[in-house]
Write an enzyme that holds these catalytic residues in place. Sequence first.
Site, PDB file in Angstrom:
ATOM      1  CG  ASP A  28      -1.675   0.908   1.353  1.00  0.00           C
ATOM      2  OD1 ASP A  28      -3.040   0.668   1.073  1.00  0.00           O
ATOM      3  OD2 ASP A  28      -1.841   2.032   1.383  1.00  0.00           O
ATOM      4  CG  HIS A  44     -12.708  -4.783 -12.825  1.00  0.00           C
ATOM      5  ND1 HIS A  44     -11.692  -3.247 -12.146  1.00  0.00           N
ATOM      6  CD2 HIS A  44     -13.900  -4.357 -13.160  1.00  0.00           C
ATOM      7  CE1 HIS A  44     -12.615  -2.222 -11.751  1.00  0.00           C
ATOM      8  NE2 HIS A  44     -13.718  -3.188 -11.778  1.00  0.00           N
ATOM      9  CG  ASN A  85     -11.937  -1.007   4.239  1.00  0.00           C
ATOM     10  OD1 ASN A  85     -12.912  -1.308   5.205  1.00  0.00           O
ATOM     11  ND2 ASN A  85     -11.498   0.174   3.891  1.00  0.00           N
ATOM     12  N   GLY A  91     -15.591   2.207   3.377  1.00  0.00           N
ATOM     13  CA  GLY A  91     -14.654   3.675   3.166  1.00  0.00           C
ATOM     14  C   GLY A  91     -13.889   3.313   2.052  1.00  0.00           C
ATOM     15  CB  THR A  93     -10.663   5.311  -1.809  1.00  0.00           C
ATOM     16  OG1 THR A  93      -9.554   4.162  -1.542  1.00  0.00           O
ATOM     17  CG2 THR A  93     -11.657   6.100  -0.543  1.00  0.00           C
ATOM     18  CG  HIS A  96      -9.049  -3.907  -9.086  1.00  0.00           C
ATOM     19  ND1 HIS A  96      -9.694  -3.816 -10.503  1.00  0.00           N
ATOM     20  CD2 HIS A  96      -9.081  -5.042  -8.687  1.00  0.00           C
ATOM     21  CE1 HIS A  96      -8.692  -5.166 -10.493  1.00  0.00           C
ATOM     22  NE2 HIS A  96      -8.240  -5.846  -9.346  1.00  0.00           N
ATOM     23  CG  HIS A  98      -8.461  -3.435  -2.805  1.00  0.00           C
ATOM     24  ND1 HIS A  98      -9.682  -2.469  -3.555  1.00  0.00           N
ATOM     25  CD2 HIS A  98      -8.330  -2.410  -1.369  1.00  0.00           C
ATOM     26  CE1 HIS A  98     -10.121  -2.067  -2.461  1.00  0.00           C
ATOM     27  NE2 HIS A  98      -8.968  -1.197  -1.082  1.00  0.00           N
TER      28      HIS A  98
HETATM   29  P1  5GP Z   1      -9.646   1.321   0.134  1.00  0.00           P
HETATM   30  O1  5GP Z   1      -9.874   2.875   0.475  1.00  0.00           O
HETATM   31  O2  5GP Z   1     -10.223   1.495  -0.992  1.00  0.00           O
HETATM   32  O3  5GP Z   1     -10.194   0.371   1.120  1.00  0.00           O
HETATM   33  O4  5GP Z   1      -8.429   0.756  -0.429  1.00  0.00           O
HETATM   34  C1  5GP Z   1      -7.174   1.639  -0.908  1.00  0.00           C
HETATM   35  C2  5GP Z   1      -6.563   1.601  -0.463  1.00  0.00           C
HETATM   36  O5  5GP Z   1      -5.439   1.705  -1.724  1.00  0.00           O
HETATM   37  C3  5GP Z   1      -5.332   2.634   0.597  1.00  0.00           C
HETATM   38  O6  5GP Z   1      -5.352   1.561   1.466  1.00  0.00           O
HETATM   39  C4  5GP Z   1      -4.297   3.030  -0.044  1.00  0.00           C
HETATM   40  O7  5GP Z   1      -3.216   4.052   0.667  1.00  0.00           O
HETATM   41  C5  5GP Z   1      -4.290   2.446  -2.087  1.00  0.00           C
HETATM   42  N1  5GP Z   1      -3.659   3.263  -2.706  1.00  0.00           N
HETATM   43  C6  5GP Z   1      -4.183   4.298  -3.506  1.00  0.00           C
HETATM   44  N2  5GP Z   1      -3.882   4.931  -4.837  1.00  0.00           N
HETATM   45  C7  5GP Z   1      -2.326   3.471  -5.250  1.00  0.00           C
HETATM   46  C8  5GP Z   1      -1.634   3.542  -5.856  1.00  0.00           C
HETATM   47  O8  5GP Z   1      -0.887   4.684  -6.632  1.00  0.00           O
HETATM   48  N3  5GP Z   1      -1.074   2.641  -5.038  1.00  0.00           N
HETATM   49  C9  5GP Z   1      -0.606   2.234  -4.432  1.00  0.00           C
HETATM   50  N4  5GP Z   1       0.775   0.948  -3.471  1.00  0.00           N
HETATM   51  N5  5GP Z   1      -1.825   1.985  -3.073  1.00  0.00           N
HETATM   52  C10 5GP Z   1      -2.895   3.420  -3.201  1.00  0.00           C
HETATM   53 ZN    ZN Z   2     -10.021  -3.065 -11.999  1.00  0.00          ZN
END
Ligand code: 5GP
Ligand code: ZN
Length: 112
Positions: A28, A44, A85, A91, A93, A96, A98
């Site tokens: 991350d 995807h 999430n 939460g 963001t 896709h 993960h």
């Molecule tokens: P979410 O908020 O969707 O559960 O998690 C998205 C995660 O992706 C966040 O923890 C954020 O720090 C990480 N993230 C967002 N953009 C990038 C990126 O460009 N590269 C990497 N390695 N992580 C990213």
């Molecule tokens: Zn995707």
Amino acid sequence: MCLFCEIAKKNIPSTCVYEDETVFVFNDIAPKADVHMLVIPKEHIGSMAEVTAENSAVVAHCFEVIAKLMKEKGIADDGFRVISNCGEKAGQTVFHLHFHVLAGNGMTEAHV
Ligand code: 5GP
Ligand code: ZN
């Protein structure tokens, strides 16, 4: 354009931890714990809400890879947390699917 599809295709750089034909694992960009990896299917899938009988084998494979990596890195015995999430209110963001894998200091945070 989907950010994590582009990361999985290596069109956008990341610190890759593991890769096979189905799954891509990378660190991350804003780690919330000593270990903070993201495990994504290369296919995807928007979120956990889009898991179906047709694509659930990919999700199962993600969990197989998580268990293997945690054992290989000697983390499995100490403990780790897996979080996904799903949806804005939870939460999410990046839309896709993960799995956040957290270990070490910081992993006690309930929300990532
Ligand atoms: P979410 O908020 O969707 O559960 O998690 C998205 C995660 O992706 C966040 O923890 C954020 O720090 C990480 N993230 C967002 N953009 C990038 C990126 O460009 N590269 C990497 N390695 N992580 C990213
Ligand atoms: Zn995707």
